[in-house]
Design an enzyme around this catalytic site. Structure first.
Site, mmCIF file in Angstrom:
data_model
loop_
_atom_site.group_PDB
_atom_site.id
_atom_site.type_symbol
_atom_site.label_atom_id
_atom_site.label_comp_id
_atom_site.label_asym_id
_atom_site.label_seq_id
_atom_site.Cartn_x
_atom_site.Cartn_y
_atom_site.Cartn_z
ATOM 1 N N ASP A 1 0.879 -1.176 0.000
ATOM 2 C CA ASP A 1 0.000 0.000 0.000
ATOM 3 C C ASP A 1 0.911 1.219 0.000
ATOM 4 O O ASP A 1 2.128 1.113 0.217
ATOM 5 C CB ASP A 1 -0.889 -0.001 1.262
ATOM 6 C CG ASP A 1 -1.782 1.237 1.370
ATOM 7 O OD1 ASP A 1 -2.409 1.603 0.361
ATOM 8 O OD2 ASP A 1 -1.834 1.852 2.449
ATOM 9 N N SER A 2 0.306 2.381 -0.191
ATOM 10 C CA SER A 2 1.084 3.617 -0.111
ATOM 11 C C SER A 2 1.571 3.876 1.319
ATOM 12 O O SER A 2 2.505 4.637 1.520
ATOM 13 C CB SER A 2 0.216 4.791 -0.564
ATOM 14 O OG SER A 2 -0.950 4.853 0.240
ATOM 15 N N TYR B 1 -0.745 8.433 -2.466
ATOM 16 C CA TYR B 1 -0.831 8.121 -3.888
ATOM 17 C C TYR B 1 -2.079 8.788 -4.498
ATOM 18 O O TYR B 1 -2.124 9.040 -5.690
ATOM 19 C CB TYR B 1 -0.987 6.606 -4.102
ATOM 20 C CG TYR B 1 0.255 5.764 -3.976
ATOM 21 C CD1 TYR B 1 1.477 6.272 -3.518
ATOM 22 C CD2 TYR B 1 0.207 4.416 -4.334
ATOM 23 C CE1 TYR B 1 2.593 5.453 -3.414
ATOM 24 C CE2 TYR B 1 1.318 3.598 -4.244
ATOM 25 C CZ TYR B 1 2.509 4.119 -3.771
ATOM 26 O OH TYR B 1 3.603 3.293 -3.681
ATOM 27 N N GLY B 2 -3.073 9.002 -3.660
ATOM 28 C CA GLY B 2 -4.401 9.372 -4.160
ATOM 29 C C GLY B 2 -4.479 10.678 -4.896
ATOM 30 O O GLY B 2 -5.406 10.905 -5.673
ATOM 31 N N CYS C 1 -4.087 -1.400 -1.958
ATOM 32 C CA CYS C 1 -4.257 0.045 -2.127
ATOM 33 C C CYS C 1 -5.191 0.228 -3.317
ATOM 34 O O CYS C 1 -4.882 -0.221 -4.427
ATOM 35 C CB CYS C 1 -2.901 0.689 -2.416
ATOM 36 S SG CYS C 1 -3.002 2.444 -2.831
ATOM 37 N N ASN C 2 -6.330 0.851 -3.067
ATOM 38 C CA ASN C 2 -7.297 1.033 -4.154
ATOM 39 C C ASN C 2 -6.759 1.921 -5.251
ATOM 40 O O ASN C 2 -7.028 1.697 -6.431
ATOM 41 C CB ASN C 2 -8.576 1.657 -3.588
ATOM 42 C CG ASN C 2 -9.316 0.704 -2.683
ATOM 43 O OD1 ASN C 2 -10.188 -0.017 -3.125
ATOM 44 N ND2 ASN C 2 -8.957 0.685 -1.407
ATOM 45 N N THR C 3 -5.992 2.937 -4.859
ATOM 46 C CA THR C 3 -5.468 3.866 -5.857
ATOM 47 C C THR C 3 -4.515 3.135 -6.795
ATOM 48 O O THR C 3 -4.578 3.286 -8.018
ATOM 49 C CB THR C 3 -4.725 5.019 -5.152
ATOM 50 O OG1 THR C 3 -5.544 5.510 -4.090
ATOM 51 C CG2 THR C 3 -4.405 6.137 -6.111
ATOM 52 N N GLU D 1 -4.181 8.656 8.677
ATOM 53 C CA GLU D 1 -2.728 8.581 8.883
ATOM 54 C C GLU D 1 -2.326 9.302 10.175
ATOM 55 O O GLU D 1 -1.324 8.984 10.795
ATOM 56 C CB GLU D 1 -1.989 9.223 7.702
ATOM 57 C CG GLU D 1 -1.866 8.333 6.492
ATOM 58 C CD GLU D 1 -0.747 7.286 6.616
ATOM 59 O OE1 GLU D 1 0.267 7.547 7.276
ATOM 60 O OE2 GLU D 1 -0.928 6.196 6.040
ATOM 61 N N CYS E 1 -11.077 2.773 -0.090
ATOM 62 C CA CYS E 1 -9.709 3.165 0.230
ATOM 63 C C CYS E 1 -9.335 2.383 1.480
ATOM 64 O O CYS E 1 -10.124 2.337 2.436
ATOM 65 C CB CYS E 1 -9.622 4.666 0.505
ATOM 66 S SG CYS E 1 -7.992 5.188 1.101
ATOM 67 N N THR E 2 -8.180 1.761 1.457
ATOM 68 C CA THR E 2 -7.835 0.882 2.578
ATOM 69 C C THR E 2 -7.515 1.666 3.855
ATOM 70 O O THR E 2 -7.369 1.070 4.919
ATOM 71 C CB THR E 2 -6.660 -0.040 2.210
ATOM 72 O OG1 THR E 2 -5.548 0.755 1.772
ATOM 73 C CG2 THR E 2 -7.061 -1.000 1.116
ATOM 74 N N HIS E 3 -7.443 2.979 3.744
ATOM 75 C CA HIS E 3 -7.285 3.794 4.951
ATOM 76 C C HIS E 3 -8.609 4.006 5.693
ATOM 77 O O HIS E 3 -8.600 4.407 6.854
ATOM 78 C CB HIS E 3 -6.716 5.176 4.597
ATOM 79 C CG HIS E 3 -5.228 5.203 4.441
ATOM 80 N ND1 HIS E 3 -4.589 4.665 3.366
ATOM 81 C CD2 HIS E 3 -4.266 5.708 5.255
ATOM 82 C CE1 HIS E 3 -3.277 4.848 3.510
ATOM 83 N NE2 HIS E 3 -3.062 5.474 4.648
HETATM 84 N N1 DGL Z 1 -4.727 3.394 0.959
HETATM 85 C C1 DGL Z 1 -4.784 3.984 -0.351
HETATM 86 C C2 DGL Z 1 -5.989 3.449 -1.116
HETATM 87 O O1 DGL Z 1 -6.548 2.423 -0.766
HETATM 88 C C3 DGL Z 1 -4.848 5.471 -0.441
HETATM 89 C C4 DGL Z 1 -4.002 6.357 0.353
HETATM 90 C C5 DGL Z 1 -3.212 7.324 -0.482
HETATM 91 O O2 DGL Z 1 -3.742 8.319 -0.994
HETATM 92 O O3 DGL Z 1 -2.026 7.041 -0.627
HETATM 93 O O4 DGL Z 1 -6.384 4.035 -2.075
#
Ligand code: DGL
Length: 280
Positions: free
Chosen positions: A18-19, A50-51, A81-83, A161, A195-197
């Protein structure tokens, strides 16, 4: 150039990236679903988020993360990571032919379709995930009459975060993003945390959405998909009763922060000494 892992070796770890620490919500589900497996988790903390990055940058970062895991001998890759999954899954499949590869988007879409009675589904994710349209396409494949509304909620990533998972600031941000979603005459009945966050914010978000709206994320369905993929490929470890899974952690920056905040996402303590700093 990194050569793919030859063959499918049962005893090798499963690579997850993930990011940052968000993918640890997926790792928690993987650990629970696959006792006996070993996981190697990489958080690209040096380059989070990453988003808000361009698709080209996300493809480059994801390829570098995947390469770092493949070099360390993983038997499968989970893009937690979805992004990155939205932007880079095809590029990763082309770069690592033969490597079992799973992203979180298809399993997340399946989870949302399974709980939505009306077919009206709201997806919240990063700007990049929503812009890529991967969820919209994945849901349409499963349920062509679905009506999907996507909203980019990048501030949730910063809150998660920071370890701010509830309280007035989270509520205020959530109202600003979510209220318009549910204001119309035909509101969604499922809210997909794309988003995994976001799962660490689930309790706070659940308290703000109208009664009856189901919150879903991709963690459990991704774990099921990984289990099925390993079983189909004959590369699942043969677990014994009482087996527990083991995870090792890599981060591209600030391992002590990864450990501190990551503990919230994983749901158990991670010691700073367990996190190896690497460059990708
Ligand atoms: N955890 C990342 C996701 O699932 C996004 C976080 C990011 O923007 O890096 O998209």
């Amino acid at each position: 150039m990194v050569a793919p892992v030859p063959g499918l070796q049962r005893d090798r770890p499963i690579g997850v990236f993930d990011s940052g620490v968000g993918g640890l919500t997926v790792l928690a589900a993987l650990e629970a679903a696959l006792p006996g497996e070993e996981f190697l988790y990489l958080g690209d903390t040096a380059r989070l988020p990453y988003g808000t990055k361009s698709p080209a940058s996300v493809v480059r970062y994801a390829t570098q993360c995947a390469s770092a895991l493949v070099e360390r001998g993983v038997k499968a890759l989970v893009v937690a990571c979805n992004t990155a999954a939205s932007a880079a899954l095809d590029a990763l499949a082309a770069r690592f032919p033969g490597m079992p590869l799973i992203g979180v988007v298809e399993p997340g879409a399946a989870a949302a379709v399974a709980v939505s009675a009306s077919g009206r589904i709201a997806v919240i994710g990063t700007e990049g995930t929503i812009r890529a349209g991967a969820y919209q396409r994945a849901i349409a494949r499963l349920r062509p009459d679905a009506r999907v509304t996507g909203i980019g909620c990048s501030v949730f990533v910063a809150l998660a975060e920071e370890g701010w998972t509830d309280g007035p600031v989270v509520a205020q941000v959530a109202h600003r993003y979510l209220d318009p979603l549910f204001a119309g005459p035909a509101p969604p009945d499922a809210l997909l945390l794309g988003c995994t966050h976001f799962p660490v914010l689930a309790a706070a978000l659940g308290a703000l959405v109208p009664p009856g709206v189901r919150l879903v994320d991709s963690a459990a369905t991704t774990a099921q998909a990984v289990a099925a993929l390993l079983a189909a490929g004959g590369c699942a470890r043969r677990g014994r009763p009482g087996d527990v899974s083991r995870s090792r952690f890599l981060a591209t920056d600030a391992p002590e922060r990864f450990a501190r905040v990551g503990s919230i996402f994983l749901g158990r303590p991670v010691a700073a000494g367990e996190v190896e700093l690497i460059d990708v």
